[in-house]
Design a protein around this motif. Structure first.
Motif, PDB file in Angstrom:
ATOM      1  N   GLU A   1      12.206 -24.736  -5.607  1.00 21.90           N
ATOM      2  CA  GLU A   1      11.928 -26.120  -5.452  1.00 21.90           C
ATOM      3  C   GLU A   1      11.990 -26.671  -4.199  1.00 21.90           C
ATOM      4  O   GLU A   1      13.418 -26.324  -3.694  1.00 21.90           O
ATOM      5  N   THR A   2      11.223 -27.618  -3.944  1.00 23.40           N
ATOM      6  CA  THR A   2      11.431 -28.252  -2.547  1.00 23.40           C
ATOM      7  C   THR A   2      10.807 -29.538  -2.559  1.00 23.40           C
ATOM      8  O   THR A   2      10.286 -29.868  -3.619  1.00 23.40           O
ATOM      9  N   LEU A   3      11.118 -30.413  -1.766  1.00 24.33           N
ATOM     10  CA  LEU A   3      10.602 -31.902  -1.751  1.00 24.33           C
ATOM     11  C   LEU A   3       9.811 -32.073  -0.534  1.00 24.33           C
ATOM     12  O   LEU A   3       9.865 -31.376   0.520  1.00 24.33           O
ATOM     13  N   LEU A   4       8.755 -32.819  -0.360  1.00 26.47           N
ATOM     14  CA  LEU A   4       7.687 -33.088   0.563  1.00 26.47           C
ATOM     15  C   LEU A   4       7.437 -34.458   0.630  1.00 26.47           C
ATOM     16  O   LEU A   4       7.441 -35.150  -0.094  1.00 26.47           O
ATOM     17  N   SER A   5       6.874 -34.872   1.848  1.00 28.43           N
ATOM     18  CA  SER A   5       6.477 -36.266   2.093  1.00 28.43           C
ATOM     19  C   SER A   5       4.961 -36.378   1.405  1.00 28.43           C
ATOM     20  O   SER A   5       4.456 -37.524   0.873  1.00 28.43           O
ATOM     21  N   LYS A   6       4.418 -35.521   1.129  1.00 26.01           N
ATOM     22  CA  LYS A   6       2.866 -35.511   0.789  1.00 26.01           C
ATOM     23  C   LYS A   6       2.679 -34.149  -0.114  1.00 26.01           C
ATOM     24  O   LYS A   6       3.200 -33.019   0.081  1.00 26.01           O
ATOM     25  N   PRO A   7       1.659 -34.080  -0.953  1.00 26.99           N
ATOM     26  CA  PRO A   7       1.456 -32.966  -1.711  1.00 26.99           C
ATOM     27  C   PRO A   7       0.544 -32.112  -1.027  1.00 26.99           C
ATOM     28  O   PRO A   7      -0.535 -32.009  -1.280  1.00 26.99           O
ATOM     29  N   ASP A   8       1.225 -31.209  -0.292  1.00 24.37           N
ATOM     30  CA  ASP A   8       0.514 -30.198   0.621  1.00 24.37           C
ATOM     31  C   ASP A   8       1.224 -28.819   0.256  1.00 24.37           C
ATOM     32  O   ASP A   8       2.359 -28.330   0.396  1.00 24.37           O
ATOM     33  N   GLY A   9       0.394 -28.091  -0.618  1.00 25.69           N
ATOM     34  CA  GLY A   9       0.825 -26.635  -0.858  1.00 25.69           C
ATOM     35  C   GLY A   9       1.144 -25.843   0.202  1.00 25.69           C
ATOM     36  O   GLY A   9       1.975 -24.911   0.234  1.00 25.69           O
ATOM     37  N   GLN A  10       0.280 -25.763   1.329  1.00 27.92           N
ATOM     38  CA  GLN A  10       0.505 -24.948   2.685  1.00 27.92           C
ATOM     39  C   GLN A  10       2.050 -25.389   3.336  1.00 27.92           C
ATOM     40  O   GLN A  10       2.761 -24.239   3.401  1.00 27.92           O
ATOM     41  N   GLU A  11       2.326 -26.530   3.252  1.00 26.28           N
ATOM     42  CA  GLU A  11       3.573 -27.003   3.650  1.00 26.28           C
ATOM     43  C   GLU A  11       4.675 -26.522   2.720  1.00 26.28           C
ATOM     44  O   GLU A  11       5.920 -26.141   3.106  1.00 26.28           O
ATOM     45  N   ALA A  12       4.465 -26.516   1.291  1.00 29.18           N
ATOM     46  CA  ALA A  12       5.344 -26.103   0.406  1.00 29.18           C
ATOM     47  C   ALA A  12       5.761 -24.467   0.721  1.00 29.18           C
ATOM     48  O   ALA A  12       7.046 -24.317   0.572  1.00 29.18           O
ATOM     49  N   VAL A  13       4.731 -23.751   1.038  1.00 27.37           N
ATOM     50  CA  VAL A  13       4.935 -22.356   1.061  1.00 27.37           C
ATOM     51  C   VAL A  13       5.599 -21.976   2.274  1.00 27.37           C
ATOM     52  O   VAL A  13       6.689 -21.287   2.438  1.00 27.37           O
ATOM     53  N   GLN A  14       5.430 -22.838   3.346  1.00 26.22           N
ATOM     54  CA  GLN A  14       6.065 -22.625   4.694  1.00 26.22           C
ATOM     55  C   GLN A  14       7.633 -22.913   4.390  1.00 26.22           C
ATOM     56  O   GLN A  14       8.455 -22.147   4.999  1.00 26.22           O
ATOM     57  N   LYS A  15       8.183 -24.032   3.704  1.00 24.26           N
ATOM     58  CA  LYS A  15       9.330 -24.368   3.491  1.00 24.26           C
ATOM     59  C   LYS A  15      10.249 -23.321   2.868  1.00 24.26           C
ATOM     60  O   LYS A  15      11.405 -23.260   2.972  1.00 24.26           O
TER      61      LYS A  15
END
Length: 207
Positions: free
Chosen positions: A157-171
Motif C-alpha cells: 500500500e502507498t499514498l499518492l498526491s494524485k490517482p496515478d497507477g504508473q506512479e503507484a507502481v514505481q513507488k
C-alpha cells in the motif's frame, strides 16, 4: 512435660523451614515456566500457516509524519489479518464514484481510478512477463481505506498526491514484487483522504 528448647523440637522447626523453602522454590519454578510459555507464544504468532503468499512489504505514508506535506514512503511489515478494521471510525466503507469524498471522512473510490491494473501489466511486459488478470476487490479497497491497517494476504500500500497507477507502481514495485513469475492475479483498491488530500492505493497479490 517437653521443653521446646530440647534438640528434638529444634530439629522439627528446621524440617518445617526446609519444607517451606522447598514449596517456595517449586512455586518460583512454575511461575518461570508459565512466563516463558506466554512469551514464546507471543513471539511465534506471526507465521503464515495456510501456505499462501505471505505479507508483502508495504509502503505507506502518514501526513502527520511528513512535515513538508508531500507524499513520502516508509517501509514496514504487516502480518495477515482478517481484512477488516473495526477500530477505524473515520472512514467510509461505501465506494464513492469520482475522485473525491462526499464528507470529510476518508472514503473508498469506486473502480480502478488510477488505471493501476494496466500500469502493473505494462511493468510486467517490460520485464518480459505475461499480463495477469486484475480486478477491484473489497479486500484491496479495505486495505487502501485503512491505510494498510485492514489488509490480509500478500499486500502492499502507498499514498499518492494524485490517482496515478504508473506512479503507484514505481513507488512500490520493489516491495510488491510485480515481476513475480508465479503471480496469477491481482486485486487493487483506491481511497481518498479529503483532510490530507492524498490518495491511498493498495494491491493484493494472488498465487
Amino acid at each position: 512435660m517437653v521443653d521446646d528448647s530440647e534438640p528434638g523440637a529444634e530439629s522439627d522447626l528446621r524440617r518445617r523451614a526446609a519444607w517451606l523453602l522447598a514449596m517456595l522454590a517449586i512455586v518460583a519454578v512454575l511461575l518461570i515456566v508459565v512466563i516463558s510459555a506466554v512469551v514464546s507464544t507471543n513471539d511465534g504468532g506471526g507465521g503464515d500457516s495456510n501456505g499462501g503468499p505471505g505479507p508483502l512489504d508495504s509502503v505507506a505514508t502518514t501526513a502527520s509524519g511528513n512535515p513538508s506535506g508531500q507524499p513520502s514512503t516508509r517501509h514496514r511489515r504487516h502480518h495477515p489479518g482478517n481484512g477488516t478494521d473495526g477500530g477505524n471510525t473515520g472512514t467510509s466503507s461505501v465506494p464513492v464514484g469520482g475522485l473525491t469524498c462526499p464528507t470529510a471522512q476518508t472514503c473508498i473510490l469506486d473502480g480502478d481510478v488510477g488505471n493501476s491494473i494496466q500500469a502493473i501489466n505494462d511493468f510486467r511486459a517490460g520485464q518480459g512477463l505475461p499480463a495477469v488478470p486484475g480486478s477491484v476487490s473489497p479486500a484491496a479497497q479495505t486495505c487502501a481505506v485503512t491505510n494498510g491497517n485492514g489488509c490480509s494476504g500478500g499486500w502492499a500500500e502507498t499514498l499518492l498526491s494524485k490517482p496515478d497507477g504508473q506512479e503507484a507502481v514505481q513507488k512500490i514495485q520493489q516491495f510488491a514484487h510485480f515481476d513475480d513469475p508465479d503471480m496469477t492475479s491481482i486485486e487493487v483498491g483506491w481511497a481518498y483522504d479529503p483532510g490530507a488530500k492524498l490518495y491511498y492505493f493498495a494491491i493484493v497479490r494472488n498465487h
